[in-house]
Motif scaffolding. Structure first.
Motif, PDB file in Angstrom:
ATOM      1  N   ARG A  47       0.826  -1.221   0.000  1.00 27.80           N
ATOM      2  CA  ARG A  47       0.000   0.000   0.000  1.00 27.80           C
ATOM      3  C   ARG A  47       0.855   1.264   0.000  1.00 27.80           C
ATOM      4  NH1 ARG A  47      -5.516  -0.581   3.645  1.00 27.80           N
ATOM      5  NH2 ARG A  47      -6.374  -2.424   2.583  1.00 27.80           N
ATOM      6  N   LEU A  48       2.047   1.177   0.586  1.00 29.22           N
ATOM      7  CA  LEU A  48       2.932   2.338   0.590  1.00 29.22           C
ATOM      8  C   LEU A  48       3.573   2.562  -0.777  1.00 29.22           C
ATOM      9  CD1 LEU A  48       4.698   1.922   4.047  1.00 29.22           C
ATOM     10  CD2 LEU A  48       3.003   3.658   3.413  1.00 29.22           C
ATOM     11  N   GLY A  49       3.630   1.498  -1.586  1.00 28.61           N
ATOM     12  CA  GLY A  49       4.183   1.668  -2.927  1.00 28.61           C
ATOM     13  C   GLY A  49       5.216   0.657  -3.353  1.00 28.61           C
ATOM     14  N   LEU A  50       5.562  -0.284  -2.469  1.00 30.57           N
ATOM     15  CA  LEU A  50       6.520  -1.325  -2.841  1.00 30.57           C
ATOM     16  C   LEU A  50       5.810  -2.458  -3.575  1.00 30.57           C
ATOM     17  CD1 LEU A  50       8.734  -1.654   0.375  1.00 30.57           C
ATOM     18  CD2 LEU A  50       9.066  -0.165  -1.615  1.00 30.57           C
ATOM     19  N   LYS A  51       6.575  -3.229  -4.325  1.00 27.90           N
ATOM     20  CA  LYS A  51       6.068  -4.455  -4.940  1.00 27.90           C
ATOM     21  C   LYS A  51       6.470  -5.619  -4.052  1.00 27.90           C
ATOM     22  CE  LYS A  51       6.260  -2.777  -9.709  1.00 27.90           C
ATOM     23  NZ  LYS A  51       6.826  -2.989 -11.072  1.00 27.90           N
ATOM     24  N   THR A  52       5.475  -6.354  -3.541  1.00 31.96           N
ATOM     25  CA  THR A  52       5.763  -7.360  -2.533  1.00 31.96           C
ATOM     26  C   THR A  52       5.274  -8.745  -2.932  1.00 31.96           C
ATOM     27  OG1 THR A  52       3.695  -7.018  -1.295  1.00 31.96           O
ATOM     28  CG2 THR A  52       5.556  -5.585  -0.743  1.00 31.96           C
ATOM     29  N   SER A  53       5.901  -9.738  -2.317  1.00 26.02           N
ATOM     30  CA  SER A  53       5.560 -11.138  -2.522  1.00 26.02           C
ATOM     31  C   SER A  53       5.636 -11.828  -1.171  1.00 26.02           C
ATOM     32  CB  SER A  53       6.545 -11.776  -3.505  1.00 26.02           C
ATOM     33  OG  SER A  53       6.241 -13.132  -3.730  1.00 26.02           O
ATOM     34  N   ILE A  54       5.006 -12.996  -1.042  1.00 29.63           N
ATOM     35  CA  ILE A  54       5.008 -13.699   0.235  1.00 29.63           C
ATOM     36  C   ILE A  54       5.179 -15.195   0.029  1.00 29.63           C
ATOM     37  CG2 ILE A  54       2.469 -13.725   0.237  1.00 29.63           C
ATOM     38  CD1 ILE A  54       2.627 -13.723   3.328  1.00 29.63           C
ATOM     39  N   VAL A  55       6.005 -15.796   0.886  1.00 19.78           N
ATOM     40  CA  VAL A  55       6.164 -17.247   0.933  1.00 19.78           C
ATOM     41  C   VAL A  55       5.409 -17.750   2.154  1.00 19.78           C
ATOM     42  CG1 VAL A  55       7.776 -19.185   1.056  1.00 19.78           C
ATOM     43  CG2 VAL A  55       8.465 -17.055  -0.062  1.00 19.78           C
ATOM     44  N   THR A  56       4.352 -18.511   1.929  1.00 20.79           N
ATOM     45  CA  THR A  56       3.589 -19.089   3.025  1.00 20.79           C
ATOM     46  C   THR A  56       2.859 -20.313   2.487  1.00 20.79           C
ATOM     47  OG1 THR A  56       2.033 -18.613   4.820  1.00 20.79           O
ATOM     48  CG2 THR A  56       1.525 -17.656   2.666  1.00 20.79           C
ATOM     49  N   ALA A  57       1.923 -20.837   3.266  1.00 18.56           N
ATOM     50  CA  ALA A  57       1.153 -22.002   2.833  1.00 18.56           C
ATOM     51  C   ALA A  57      -0.251 -21.925   3.399  1.00 18.56           C
ATOM     52  CB  ALA A  57       1.839 -23.298   3.267  1.00 18.56           C
ATOM     53  N   ILE A  58      -1.176 -22.526   2.657  1.00 16.07           N
ATOM     54  CA  ILE A  58      -2.580 -22.585   3.064  1.00 16.07           C
ATOM     55  C   ILE A  58      -3.095 -24.001   2.889  1.00 16.07           C
ATOM     56  CG2 ILE A  58      -3.080 -20.172   2.497  1.00 16.07           C
ATOM     57  CD1 ILE A  58      -4.216 -21.189  -0.189  1.00 16.07           C
ATOM     58  N   GLY A  59      -4.244 -24.294   3.478  1.00 20.36           N
ATOM     59  CA  GLY A  59      -4.901 -25.563   3.240  1.00 20.36           C
ATOM     60  C   GLY A  59      -5.782 -25.468   2.011  1.00 20.36           C
ATOM     61  N   ASN A  60      -6.222 -26.619   1.541  1.00 19.05           N
ATOM     62  CA  ASN A  60      -7.131 -26.661   0.386  1.00 19.05           C
ATOM     63  C   ASN A  60      -8.562 -26.491   0.894  1.00 19.05           C
ATOM     64  OD1 ASN A  60      -8.296 -27.001  -2.092  1.00 19.05           O
ATOM     65  ND2 ASN A  60      -7.971 -29.209  -2.197  1.00 19.05           N
ATOM     66  N   ASP A  61      -8.881 -25.251   1.280  1.00 15.82           N
ATOM     67  CA  ASP A  61     -10.167 -24.985   1.926  1.00 15.82           C
ATOM     68  C   ASP A  61     -10.599 -23.547   1.656  1.00 15.82           C
ATOM     69  OD1 ASP A  61      -8.702 -23.350   3.816  1.00 15.82           O
ATOM     70  OD2 ASP A  61      -8.205 -25.172   4.906  1.00 15.82           O
ATOM     71  N   PRO A  62     -11.844 -23.191   1.983  1.00 13.18           N
ATOM     72  CA  PRO A  62     -12.332 -21.831   1.711  1.00 13.18           C
ATOM     73  C   PRO A  62     -11.551 -20.728   2.417  1.00 13.18           C
ATOM     74  CG  PRO A  62     -14.174 -23.321   2.063  1.00 13.18           C
ATOM     75  CD  PRO A  62     -12.942 -24.093   2.436  1.00 13.18           C
ATOM     76  N   VAL A  63     -11.030 -21.017   3.611  1.00 11.18           N
ATOM     77  CA  VAL A  63     -10.248 -19.990   4.307  1.00 11.18           C
ATOM     78  C   VAL A  63      -8.977 -19.684   3.516  1.00 11.18           C
ATOM     79  CG1 VAL A  63      -8.881 -19.487   6.374  1.00 11.18           C
ATOM     80  CG2 VAL A  63     -11.172 -20.455   6.598  1.00 11.18           C
ATOM     81  N   GLY A  64      -8.342 -20.725   2.992  1.00 13.03           N
ATOM     82  CA  GLY A  64      -7.179 -20.506   2.134  1.00 13.03           C
ATOM     83  C   GLY A  64      -7.539 -19.676   0.920  1.00 13.03           C
ATOM     84  N   GLY A  65      -8.709 -19.950   0.357  1.00 12.09           N
ATOM     85  CA  GLY A  65      -9.180 -19.160  -0.771  1.00 12.09           C
ATOM     86  C   GLY A  65      -9.393 -17.705  -0.404  1.00 12.09           C
ATOM     87  N   PHE A  66      -9.909 -17.466   0.784  1.00  9.67           N
ATOM     88  CA  PHE A  66     -10.111 -16.096   1.274  1.00  9.67           C
ATOM     89  C   PHE A  66      -8.774 -15.367   1.377  1.00  9.67           C
ATOM     90  CE2 PHE A  66     -10.094 -13.148   4.864  1.00  9.67           C
ATOM     91  CZ  PHE A  66     -11.153 -12.302   4.554  1.00  9.67           C
TER      92      PHE A  66
END
Length: 334
Positions: A47-66
């Motif tokens: 939001r400040l203006g940088l281009k960002t990326s993230i390394v993380t993991a989610i489950g195969n579920d609606p919360v991950g989709g959110f």
């Protein structure tokens, strides 16, 4: 380079009480947001203006989709987020009882971000990233701990600036003393370390009884110890800069040559302290990557933290660059 910042660690759906001042048992309404320090920092910096990326993991579920959908709406790159079968995307429920009660309940049974692997890290081209942020929680369990260290080694080999947000969450470690043991071993890989006074004290724990958590305020423990010993230990590890957040007073910058610099904060009326540290990190990294120098970067960081504590959430309330510059100007400037 393609990205200014890549972050590494946990991601969750955060459920915030909309009943400000209500005790946890009396909460009736919750709002949704994405959370976890790496997520909050990525969104804040974007939001400040940088281009960002993230390394993380989610489950195969609606919360991950959110989580994915919301990050995409914030224009954070999600190509390095892994979906891990057999896990469940995580959640945090947050109470808001100003000025000093902010209970947290974590739901992290089989948390996907605890299963990030070295093979996943091998897919990352660190030459495409100017800076890399690690969070202490990512070092709490295997296999993510080894993957996190390996990722840092790869990033460092490419000349990437390494930030460490200490991010102490006592309930996410099998033994709170292991937190300090692990992070002290990680420090030589870091350039800039960011933490609260309590988080620094946690790095020097020798007795679990030194930690006291009241009202389930996991993010704001009371910890006994000698902070000066820990500061000297961190600075002797090879880091270039240590930033110790001191709440409304601002931040103190410590340098290996013994120099200290106090950067004042911005007094505001506190609604919710959760996420203020993440917003601080977003602001400092932005300023640092603009070559602003420590003082100006830390003033921006303090302003971002002050902005967030007046809100009811974390990354969903992060300021844009224009908003935070106006905030600073309204309060006297840098």
């Amino acid at each position: 380079m393609k990205f200014d910042l890549i972050t590494f660690g946990r991601a969750s759906i955060d459920l915030y009480s909309k009943n400000i001042g209500a005790e946890f048992n009396d909460i009736q309404l919750l709002s949704t947001a994405i959370g976890g320090s790496p997520v909050n920092i990525s969104v804040g910096a974007q939001r400040l203006g940088l281009k960002t990326s993230i390394v993380t993991a989610i489950g195969n579920d609606p919360v991950g989709g959110f989580i994915i959908n919301t990050l995409q709406q914030e224009r954070v790159d999600v190509s390095l987020i892994n979906t891990i079968e057999g896990t469940t995307s995580t959640a945090v429920v947050c109470g808001i009882v100003p000025p000093d009660k902010f209970p947290l309940v974590f739901y992290r049974d089989k948390a996907p971000d605890n299963y990030i692997t070295i093979d996943m890290v091998n897919t990352i081209d660190f030459a495409q990233h100017r800076s890399f942020l690690m969070t202490g929680t990512a070092l709490s369990v295997e296999p993510t701990r080894s993957a996190a260290i390996y990722a840092t080694e790869k990033a460092r080999a490419k000349g990437t600036t390494i930030f460490l947000d200490i991010d102490f969450r006592a309930n996410l470690w099998h033994d709170v003393r292991a937190f300090g043991v692990t992070l002290r071993q990680y420090l030589p890989l870091c350039d800039i370390v960011i933490g609260t006074e309590e988080e620094l004290l946690a790095m020097g724990l020798t007795d679990s009884d030194q930690v006291k958590i009241k009202d389930s305020a996991i993010s704001s423990p009371t910890i006994e110890g000698d902070i000066n010993v820990v500061i000297k230990q961190i600075l002797s590890s090879g880091v270039k800069l240590l930033l110790v957040k001191t709440g409304a007073k601002g931040v103190i910058a410590y340098y290996p040559d013994g120099k200290e610099e106090s950067i004042p904060g911005f007094p505001v009326e506190v609604v919710n302290v959760l996420g203020a540290g993440d917003s601080f990190a977003s602001g400092f990294i932005y300023g640092y990557l603009q070559n602003w120098g420590t003082y100006k970067s830390a003033r921006l960081a303090n302003a971002c933290g002050a902005w967030i504590v007046t809100k009811q959430g974390c990354s969903n309330y992060a300021p844009t660059y224009d908003e935070i510059i106006q905030f600073i100007e309204d309060k006297g400037g840098f």
